[in-house]
Scaffold this motif. Structure first.
Motif, mmCIF file in Angstrom:
data_model
loop_
_atom_site.group_PDB
_atom_site.id
_atom_site.type_symbol
_atom_site.label_atom_id
_atom_site.label_comp_id
_atom_site.label_asym_id
_atom_site.label_seq_id
_atom_site.Cartn_x
_atom_site.Cartn_y
_atom_site.Cartn_z
ATOM 1 N N VAL A 139 -13.838 -37.571 27.441
ATOM 2 C CA VAL A 139 -13.238 -36.284 27.096
ATOM 3 C C VAL A 139 -13.847 -35.734 25.807
ATOM 4 C CG1 VAL A 139 -11.113 -35.240 26.210
ATOM 5 C CG2 VAL A 139 -11.054 -36.556 28.327
ATOM 6 N N VAL A 140 -13.936 -36.565 24.784
ATOM 7 C CA VAL A 140 -14.476 -36.108 23.494
ATOM 8 C C VAL A 140 -15.957 -35.787 23.615
ATOM 9 C CG1 VAL A 140 -14.946 -36.802 21.110
ATOM 10 C CG2 VAL A 140 -12.711 -37.292 22.139
ATOM 11 N N ALA A 141 -16.698 -36.631 24.312
ATOM 12 C CA ALA A 141 -18.135 -36.389 24.466
ATOM 13 C C ALA A 141 -18.402 -35.064 25.168
ATOM 14 C CB ALA A 141 -18.781 -37.538 25.235
ATOM 15 N N ARG A 142 -17.552 -34.714 26.117
ATOM 16 C CA ARG A 142 -17.746 -33.476 26.878
ATOM 17 C C ARG A 142 -16.920 -32.317 26.338
ATOM 18 N NH1 ARG A 142 -17.555 -34.541 33.224
ATOM 19 N NH2 ARG A 142 -17.998 -32.326 33.048
ATOM 20 N N ASP A 143 -16.087 -32.602 25.322
ATOM 21 C CA ASP A 143 -15.186 -31.595 24.765
ATOM 22 C C ASP A 143 -14.354 -30.955 25.873
ATOM 23 O OD1 ASP A 143 -13.959 -30.250 22.702
ATOM 24 O OD2 ASP A 143 -15.491 -28.687 22.552
ATOM 25 N N ALA A 144 -13.799 -31.813 26.735
ATOM 26 C CA ALA A 144 -13.001 -31.356 27.868
ATOM 27 C C ALA A 144 -11.566 -31.078 27.422
ATOM 28 C CB ALA A 144 -13.006 -32.413 28.974
ATOM 29 N N PRO A 145 -10.878 -30.133 28.042
ATOM 30 C CA PRO A 145 -9.497 -29.812 27.661
ATOM 31 C C PRO A 145 -8.573 -31.026 27.760
ATOM 32 C CG PRO A 145 -10.397 -28.093 29.057
ATOM 33 C CD PRO A 145 -11.384 -29.209 29.087
ATOM 34 N N PHE A 146 -7.885 -31.319 26.663
ATOM 35 C CA PHE A 146 -7.035 -32.513 26.553
ATOM 36 C C PHE A 146 -5.932 -32.195 25.564
ATOM 37 C CE2 PHE A 146 -5.841 -36.419 24.347
ATOM 38 C CZ PHE A 146 -5.802 -37.397 25.331
ATOM 39 N N LEU A 147 -4.701 -32.549 25.914
ATOM 40 C CA LEU A 147 -3.571 -32.418 25.002
ATOM 41 C C LEU A 147 -2.693 -33.644 25.139
ATOM 42 C CD1 LEU A 147 -1.769 -30.947 22.976
ATOM 43 C CD2 LEU A 147 -0.786 -29.639 24.875
ATOM 44 N N GLY A 148 -2.682 -34.467 24.123
ATOM 45 C CA GLY A 148 -1.875 -35.678 24.122
ATOM 46 C C GLY A 148 -0.656 -35.520 23.237
ATOM 47 N N ALA A 149 0.534 -35.713 23.811
ATOM 48 C CA ALA A 149 1.787 -35.577 23.071
ATOM 49 C C ALA A 149 2.267 -36.949 22.623
ATOM 50 C CB ALA A 149 2.842 -34.908 23.945
ATOM 51 N N CYS A 150 2.324 -37.184 21.342
ATOM 52 C CA CYS A 150 2.797 -38.426 20.724
ATOM 53 C C CYS A 150 1.836 -39.587 21.013
ATOM 54 C CB CYS A 150 4.223 -38.748 21.137
ATOM 55 S SG CYS A 150 5.028 -39.958 20.056
ATOM 56 N N TYR A 151 1.804 -40.108 22.232
ATOM 57 C CA TYR A 151 0.861 -41.181 22.549
ATOM 58 C C TYR A 151 -0.579 -40.684 22.461
ATOM 59 C CZ TYR A 151 -0.964 -45.359 24.940
ATOM 60 O OH TYR A 151 -1.646 -46.515 25.253
ATOM 61 N N GLY A 152 -0.759 -39.382 22.538
ATOM 62 C CA GLY A 152 -2.086 -38.825 22.336
ATOM 63 C C GLY A 152 -2.634 -39.113 20.956
ATOM 64 N N VAL A 153 -1.747 -39.219 19.957
ATOM 65 C CA VAL A 153 -2.200 -39.558 18.610
ATOM 66 C C VAL A 153 -2.764 -40.973 18.591
ATOM 67 C CG1 VAL A 153 -1.434 -39.991 16.244
ATOM 68 C CG2 VAL A 153 -0.691 -37.929 17.437
ATOM 69 N N GLY A 154 -2.085 -41.896 19.284
ATOM 70 C CA GLY A 154 -2.582 -43.265 19.332
ATOM 71 C C GLY A 154 -3.893 -43.377 20.072
ATOM 72 N N THR A 155 -4.028 -42.664 21.180
ATOM 73 C CA THR A 155 -5.242 -42.772 21.990
ATOM 74 C C THR A 155 -6.411 -42.033 21.358
ATOM 75 O OG1 THR A 155 -4.496 -40.904 23.344
ATOM 76 C CG2 THR A 155 -3.972 -43.098 24.124
ATOM 77 N N LEU A 156 -6.209 -40.778 20.994
ATOM 78 C CA LEU A 156 -7.289 -40.008 20.380
ATOM 79 C C LEU A 156 -7.570 -40.497 18.958
ATOM 80 C CD1 LEU A 156 -9.307 -37.699 20.608
ATOM 81 C CD2 LEU A 156 -7.479 -36.105 19.927
ATOM 82 N N GLY A 157 -6.508 -40.857 18.238
ATOM 83 C CA GLY A 157 -6.694 -41.372 16.885
ATOM 84 C C GLY A 157 -7.504 -42.650 16.861
ATOM 85 N N THR A 158 -7.258 -43.538 17.815
ATOM 86 C CA THR A 158 -8.037 -44.770 17.904
ATOM 87 C C THR A 158 -9.507 -44.463 18.144
ATOM 88 O OG1 THR A 158 -6.142 -46.045 18.710
ATOM 89 C CG2 THR A 158 -8.332 -46.912 19.202
ATOM 90 N N HIS A 159 -9.770 -43.490 19.002
ATOM 91 C CA HIS A 159 -11.163 -43.150 19.326
ATOM 92 C C HIS A 159 -11.923 -42.658 18.099
ATOM 93 C CE1 HIS A 159 -14.623 -41.775 21.596
ATOM 94 N NE2 HIS A 159 -14.547 -40.639 20.919
ATOM 95 N N ILE A 160 -11.280 -41.887 17.232
ATOM 96 C CA ILE A 160 -11.968 -41.351 16.059
ATOM 97 C C ILE A 160 -11.835 -42.272 14.844
ATOM 98 C CG2 ILE A 160 -11.763 -38.973 16.864
ATOM 99 C CD1 ILE A 160 -9.479 -38.590 14.839
ATOM 100 N N ALA A 161 -11.360 -43.504 15.090
ATOM 101 C CA ALA A 161 -11.238 -44.537 14.041
ATOM 102 C C ALA A 161 -10.308 -44.115 12.913
ATOM 103 C CB ALA A 161 -12.617 -44.913 13.504
ATOM 104 N N ALA A 162 -9.252 -43.394 13.244
ATOM 105 C CA ALA A 162 -8.238 -43.042 12.256
ATOM 106 C C ALA A 162 -7.335 -44.242 12.003
ATOM 107 C CB ALA A 162 -7.399 -41.869 12.749
ATOM 108 N N PRO A 163 -6.932 -44.488 10.773
ATOM 109 C CA PRO A 163 -5.961 -45.560 10.521
ATOM 110 C C PRO A 163 -4.598 -45.186 11.095
ATOM 111 C CG PRO A 163 -6.414 -44.337 8.500
ATOM 112 C CD PRO A 163 -7.365 -43.821 9.530
ATOM 113 N N ILE A 164 -4.065 -46.053 11.946
ATOM 114 C CA ILE A 164 -2.773 -45.819 12.587
ATOM 115 C C ILE A 164 -1.857 -46.973 12.210
ATOM 116 C CG2 ILE A 164 -1.563 -45.513 14.781
ATOM 117 C CD1 ILE A 164 -4.224 -44.544 15.960
ATOM 118 N N ASP A 165 -0.755 -46.661 11.555
ATOM 119 C CA ASP A 165 0.157 -47.706 11.090
ATOM 120 C C ASP A 165 1.550 -47.116 10.932
ATOM 121 O OD1 ASP A 165 0.203 -46.331 8.559
ATOM 122 O OD2 ASP A 165 -1.602 -47.426 7.948
ATOM 123 N N GLY A 166 2.454 -47.882 10.330
ATOM 124 C CA GLY A 166 3.837 -47.446 10.213
ATOM 125 C C GLY A 166 4.162 -46.667 8.961
ATOM 126 N N THR A 167 3.156 -46.292 8.187
ATOM 127 C CA THR A 167 3.403 -45.599 6.923
ATOM 128 C C THR A 167 4.227 -44.339 7.110
ATOM 129 O OG1 THR A 167 1.300 -46.427 6.048
ATOM 130 C CG2 THR A 167 2.315 -44.581 4.883
#
Length: 251
Positions: free
Chosen positions: A97-125
């Motif tokens: 999806v990111v490589a092709r810039d395809a339409p994508f909208l992730g609600a809540c779990y989208g942060v975990g999935t897309l955030g992991t892909h872009i190497a964002a720190p995800i934690d309980g802060t």
């Protein structure tokens, strides 16, 4: 624009992971209601039950991701075999999806999935209890097409054990709240994730509160307080985003 006025005939896909039929079916119904799509144009895939099907991004209008009991930041040894499979399948899809810039909208779990892909720190802060919070668009958020029709600040439903604590420069911050600085972001031009739930109304979140009462989102004696928290302010604006997404990308 009504559902019959939408261009094209390619469906959107909703990727879901809720094992309980009640919340799962209600989630699908809410996405249908607020996107305005008829069932034949919103294909639901319950990933907790079946492997990710082969998705040809050229044959769909866009991908939606619902919420999930899964947490990306859980230790590996605590993740079930189903969760590990879903995460691997989502990682492969999100990379495409990111490589092709395809339409994508992730609600809540989208942060975990897309955030992991872009190497964002995800934690309980910046975890937030189940509640209503005030979300404010950033200047770039106010200029984003997906925020068309939204006020600069709006009430939204939240409830999550993890969040992005520092958004990488490869993403664009679109919205924040006082208790969670990354409430919405974009990667490229067409790939979005929200920490809040644009698909929920008060009946939907009440269903989830009862269904997930034993999942650690609140203490056993806090059920009534949690139910009161989601009724403290009306939530009407975020669902507009789903309709905007569909109108923008239907083909």
């Amino acid at each position: 624009m009504s559902a019959t006025d939408l261009p094209g005939d390619r469906p959107f896909v909703l990727l879901a992971t809720r094992a309980e039929d009640g919340p799962a079916d209600e989630e699908y119904a809410l996405f249908l209601r607020y996107t305005g799509l008829p069932p034949h144009r919103l294909r639901r895939v319950r990933l907790e039950r079946e492997a990710m099907p082969a998705l040809d991004l050229d044959e769909v209008s866009g991908v939606l991701v619902g919420g999930s009991p899964f947490n990306a930041s859980d230790p590996l040894e605590r993740k079930s075999a189903v969760q590990r499979r879903v995460e691997a399948e989502m990682a492969q899809l999100v990379a495409e999806v990111v490589a092709r810039d395809a339409p994508f909208l992730g609600a809540c779990y989208g942060v975990g999935t897309l955030g992991t892909h872009i190497a964002a720190p995800i934690d309980g802060t910046y975890a937030e209890p189940i509640s209503v919070v005030e979300v404010a668009l950033t200047p770039k958020g106010r200029a984003d097409p997906l925020a068309e029709g939204l006020p600069d600040s709006f009430a939204a439903f939240v409830g999550h054990k993890e969040a992005i604590s520092d958004l990488p420069a490869s993403a664009v911050l679109l919205a924040s709240s006082a208790t969670c600085p990354v409430q919405m972001f974009r990667v490229g031009r067409n790939v979005y994730a929200t920490q809040f739930h644009p698909e929920l109304d008060v009946d939907g979140i009440v269903t989830r509160i009862h269904a997930y009462a034993g999942y650690g989102y609140f203490a056993p004696d806090e059920l009534d307080l949690t139910l009161a928290a989601v009724r403290r302010a009306p939530v009407t604006a975020p669902s507009r985003m789903l309709r905007t997404f569909v109108e923008r990308y239907a083909r």
